[in-house]
Design a protein around this motif. Structure first.
Motif, PDB file in Angstrom:
ATOM      1  N   TYR A  78      56.914  36.691  11.660  1.00  0.00           N
ATOM      2  CA  TYR A  78      56.749  38.175  10.489  1.00  0.00           C
ATOM      3  C   TYR A  78      57.772  37.947   9.271  1.00  0.00           C
ATOM      4  CZ  TYR A  78      57.566  42.905   9.311  1.00  0.00           C
ATOM      5  OH  TYR A  78      57.728  43.676   8.123  1.00  0.00           O
ATOM      6  N   ILE A  81      57.747  35.737   6.247  1.00  0.00           N
ATOM      7  CA  ILE A  81      56.575  36.619   4.778  1.00  0.00           C
ATOM      8  C   ILE A  81      56.955  36.697   4.196  1.00  0.00           C
ATOM      9  CG2 ILE A  81      54.424  37.439   4.727  1.00  0.00           C
ATOM     10  CD1 ILE A  81      54.364  35.135   6.917  1.00  0.00           C
ATOM     11  N   GLY A  85      54.107  37.780   0.299  1.00  0.00           N
ATOM     12  CA  GLY A  85      52.774  37.146   0.934  1.00  0.00           C
ATOM     13  C   GLY A  85      53.059  35.174   1.239  1.00  0.00           C
ATOM     14  N   TRP A 109      51.318  43.120  12.765  1.00  0.00           N
ATOM     15  CA  TRP A 109      51.932  43.025  11.874  1.00  0.00           C
ATOM     16  C   TRP A 109      52.302  42.255  10.691  1.00  0.00           C
ATOM     17  CZ3 TRP A 109      56.290  40.785  15.831  1.00  0.00           C
ATOM     18  CH2 TRP A 109      56.989  42.115  16.649  1.00  0.00           C
ATOM     19  N   VAL A 110      50.583  41.411  10.636  1.00  0.00           N
ATOM     20  CA  VAL A 110      50.602  40.535   9.432  1.00  0.00           C
ATOM     21  C   VAL A 110      48.989  41.142   9.750  1.00  0.00           C
ATOM     22  CG1 VAL A 110      52.244  39.008   9.957  1.00  0.00           C
ATOM     23  CG2 VAL A 110      50.507  38.364  10.799  1.00  0.00           C
ATOM     24  N   GLN A 111      48.628  40.694   8.276  1.00  0.00           N
ATOM     25  CA  GLN A 111      47.157  40.262   7.964  1.00  0.00           C
ATOM     26  C   GLN A 111      46.807  39.226   7.112  1.00  0.00           C
ATOM     27  OE1 GLN A 111      46.479  43.669   5.664  1.00  0.00           O
ATOM     28  NE2 GLN A 111      47.238  43.392   4.471  1.00  0.00           N
ATOM     29  N   VAL A 121      48.704  34.621   4.330  1.00  0.00           N
ATOM     30  CA  VAL A 121      49.186  35.347   5.721  1.00  0.00           C
ATOM     31  C   VAL A 121      50.653  36.601   4.772  1.00  0.00           C
ATOM     32  CG1 VAL A 121      50.678  36.029   7.280  1.00  0.00           C
ATOM     33  CG2 VAL A 121      49.034  33.951   7.240  1.00  0.00           C
ATOM     34  N   LYS A 122      50.212  37.985   4.899  1.00  0.00           N
ATOM     35  CA  LYS A 122      50.716  38.951   4.066  1.00  0.00           C
ATOM     36  C   LYS A 122      51.351  40.291   5.569  1.00  0.00           C
ATOM     37  CE  LYS A 122      48.576  39.269  -0.361  1.00  0.00           C
ATOM     38  NZ  LYS A 122      47.538  40.083  -1.254  1.00  0.00           N
ATOM     39  N   ARG A 123      52.702  40.985   5.046  1.00  0.00           N
ATOM     40  CA  ARG A 123      53.194  41.393   5.682  1.00  0.00           C
ATOM     41  C   ARG A 123      52.322  42.937   6.103  1.00  0.00           C
ATOM     42  NH1 ARG A 123      59.179  42.015   5.182  1.00  0.00           N
ATOM     43  NH2 ARG A 123      60.002  39.780   6.554  1.00  0.00           N
ATOM     44  N   LYS A 124      51.601  43.508   7.266  1.00  0.00           N
ATOM     45  CA  LYS A 124      50.963  44.787   7.300  1.00  0.00           C
ATOM     46  C   LYS A 124      52.107  46.347   7.230  1.00  0.00           C
ATOM     47  CE  LYS A 124      46.422  46.109  10.019  1.00  0.00           C
ATOM     48  NZ  LYS A 124      45.726  45.891  11.012  1.00  0.00           N
TER      49      LYS A 124
END
Ligand code: PHE
Length: 493
Positions: A78, A81, A85, A109-111, A121-124
Motif C-alpha cells: 500500500y 503505491i 497508481g 486498501w488498493v484496487q 494498481v491504485k490506492r483505494k
C-alpha cells in the motif's frame, strides 16, 4: 545448600504461589537451573507443593519478527503505491508482492484499474491501519486477549507465528516449608542406631535416575587382538603354547643349539643386541653342550660339521633373543629328555629383538608367531600341508613356497601369499625341517623329524588394520584413540 534453592524458598515468604518460569525471569537464570534447584529442594521433604503446568504460547517466526520491524506485506505494498497508481507489472516486482497485493486487495486498501487498457494498481483509501503488525507486536509481548482466535489461526497459517508448549511448575508452600534445607544424612551409622537418633534424622533418597560415572576400561591393542586370533587358530589345530617369558637368552640357545655357526653374520652385534650385565650365562646342560660343540667343530650324526674352533665363550654371551626359535630349541631339548618320545605340536607368539635399521616397516623389536611339530617321519609334504591348513584358517589360500636358507633347517622355504587387496605376492613367513645336526645332539630319536614355520605378528596386523607405517602401530607415536576405536579382529574366515 545451593544459593538458588534458598532464593526460591525466600520468594515464597510473601507470595502464595509462583511459577518456575517467573522465577527464571526474576533470577535471570536458565529455567533448567531453576528446575535443578527445585529438585534438590524436593529431595529434602515436603517443603513445597509442586504442581506441573503446561502453557501454550505463540512465538513469532523470523517472518513475523520482520513484520513487527517493518510492517505487514500488505501495508508495505500500500505504502509503495504513489498518488496516481503503479503498473501492476511494477507492483509484482516489489518484495512479497504476491501475498501483499492480494491481502491489500482483500482489505480494500488498493484496487485494480483497467479502464485505460493497462492494469494499474491504485490506492483505494487515504489511510490504513496495519493490524497485522499491531497484533504481532501484542503477541510478541504475550498480550493475547485482544486478538481473536480467527486472527491467530490466520497468522499461524501465514507462518508468522507458531505455537510452543512450555512446561513449568507452580510452587506453593508445603507442610514442611522452611527457609533452609535440613541436612540430609547419607549414611546410617551404628551410633544412630544405638542412640535411636535415626528416627529424628532425614535421610537422602536414592537417586535411581543418576547416570553414574562411566567406568574406566582398558582396550586391546590391535597386535593383541591379532595375537588372540592366531592363538585361537593354533589351539584349534591342537597346538600347545610354549613358555616364552624370557626376552633375555644366551647365545647357546639362540644360536649354537640351532646349529648356527659362531661366525655367522647374524650373531654380529649389528644384528643382535648383546647384554652387558650380566654379560654371560654359565649354566648349560654339560653333556648336551659337549655334543653341540662336537657337531659344530667336527660333525657327527652323518654330518661333517662346520669344522671350526667352537668356543664356549661365544655360546655364553647373553642377548635379547633374536627369534622365538630359541624357545623352540629349549622345548625340543626338553622333549628329547622325556622318558618316552611323544609326538608334539607347539606354538609361540612373542617378542623378539633385532638391531635393525628402522624404517616404515621395521623396528628393533617385533613379535614372531611360530609353530613347531615333532613327529615320526615328517617330510616336506607334511610341512606344506600344515602350513596350508594354518593359512587357510586365516583365509589365505594362495600360497607359494620358495627355497631359502636357515642354518637350522634343511630344506628351508620362504612362504609367499597372494594378497587380493594389495594385488601382489608378499612374503609372509619362513619355514623348514630342523636339521639332524640340531635335533640328534638333543637326543631325539633318529626317525623323528621336526617341521616348523614362523611369521611376524606385525605384518598381518598392519595389513588387517591398514597401517602403512609400523610407528603408527608400535611406539610413542601410537594414537591411543586408535587403540580405543579400532574394531574387533575378525580374520575373514
Ligand atoms: N626363526 C626364523 C626367523 O627368525 C623363522 C623360522 C621358524 C624358520 C621356524 C624356520 C622354522 O625368521
Amino acid at each position: 545448600m545451593s544459593e538458588l534453592s534458598e532464593r526460591i524458598l525466600q520468594e515464597l515468604i510473601e507470595k502464595d504461589s509462583i511459577d518456575t518460569l517467573e522465577l527464571a525471569k526474576i533470577f535471570e537464570q536458565d529455567h533448567q537451573k531453576i528446575i535443578g534447584a527445585l529438585k534438590s529442594i524436593e529431595a529434602h521433604g515436603n517443603l513445597l507443593i509442586v504442581e506441573p503446568q503446561t502453557r501454550k504460547y505463540f512465538e513469532l517466526t523470523p517472518e513475523g519478527k520482520l513484520i513487527v520491524e517493518k510492517g505487514s506485506h500488505e501495508a508495505l505494498i500500500y505504502k509503495a503505491i504513489p498518488e496516481n497508481g503503479m503498473l501492476q507489472a511494477e507492483v509484482n516486482k516489489l518484495p512479497n508482492s504476491k501475498i501483499g497485493f492480494s491481502k491489500a486487495l482483500a482489505a480494500g486498501w488498493v484496487q485494480l484499474d483497467k479502464s485505460t487498457g493497462q492494469s494499474i494498481v491504485k490506492r483505494k483509501t487515504n489511510s490504513i491501519e496495519d493490524n497485522v503488525q499491531k497484533n504481532l507486536i501484542l503477541i510478541a509481548d504475550n498480550k493475547l486477549s485482544n486478538i481473536s482466535d480467527k486472527e491467530k489461526q490466520d497468522y499461524k497459517k501465514r507462518k508468522l507465528i507458531q505455537e510452543v508448549t512450555i512446561k513449568s511448575f507452580l510452587l506453593k508452600r508445603g507442610t514442611e516449608f522452611s527457609l533452609t534445607l535440613p541436612k540430609l544424612e547419607t549414611d546410617l551409622t551404628a551410633d544412630m542406631i544405638n542412640s535411636g537418633n535415626w528416627k529424628n534424622l532425614k535421610f537422602k533418597d536414592y537417586n535411581f535416575e543418576a547416570l553414574g560415572a562411566s567406568p574406566e576400561s582398558g582396550f586391546l591393542h590391535p597386535l593383541l587382538k591379532v595375537r588372540a586370533e592366531f592363538r585361537q587358530i593354533f589351539l584349534e589345530m591342537g597346538f600347545t603354547e610354549m613358555p616364552t617369558n624370557n626376552f633375555v637368552e644366551n647365545s647357546f640357545w639362540n644360536f649354537d643349539a640351532l646349529f648356527q655357526p659362531q661366525q655367522h653374520p647374524a650373531r654380529d652385534a649389528h644384528d643382535t643386541f648383546f647384554i652387558s650385565d650380566p654379560k654371560n650365562s654359565t649354566e648349560f646342560p654339560s653333556d648336551y653342550l659337549e655334543r653341540v660343540k662336537t657337531v659344530h667343530s667336527v660333525g657327527g650324526y652323518g654330518s661333517i660339521g662346520y669344522r671350526y674352533n667352537w668356543k664356549i665363550e661365544e655360546a655364553q654371551k647373553n642377548l635379547l633373543r633374536t627369534h622365538t626359535t630359541a624357545v623352540s630349541a629349549r622345548m625340543l631339548y626338553k622333549l628329547a629328555n622325556e622318558k618316552e618320545f611323544k609326538p608334539t605340536k607347539l606354538f609361540s607368539i612373542d617378542r623378539v629383538f633385532r638391531n635393525e635399521t628402522l624404517d616404515a616397516t621395521h623396528l628393533a623389536e617385533f613379535h614372531q608367531v611360530e609353530g613347531v611339530i615333532a613327529d615320526y617321519n615328517l617330510n616336506l609334504g607334511n610341512l606344506i600341508g600344515v602350513i596350508s591348513e594354518f593359512f587357510k584358517k586365516l583365509n589365505i589360500t594362495q600360497l607359494e613356497f620358495k627355497p631359502a636358507y636357515n642354518p637350522y633347517t634343511e630344506p628351508s622355504m620362504e612362504i609367499f601369499c597372494f594378497h587380493p587387496g594389495l594385488k601382489k605376492w608378499i612374503e609372509i613367513g619362513n619355514s623348514g625341517i630342523f636339521r639332524p645336526e640340531m635335533l640328534l645332539p638333543m637326543g631325539l630319536p633318529e626317525n623323528v623329524n621336526v617341521i616348523a614355520w614362523g611369521l611376524s605378528l606385525e605384518r598381518p596386523t598392519m595389513i588387517k588394520y591398514g597401517f602403512n607405517n609400523i610407528r603408527d602401530l608400535v611406539g610413542p607415536r601410537v594414537d591411543l584413540e586408535m587403540v580405543q576405536r579400532n574394531p574387533l579382529c575378525r580374520l575373514d574366515k
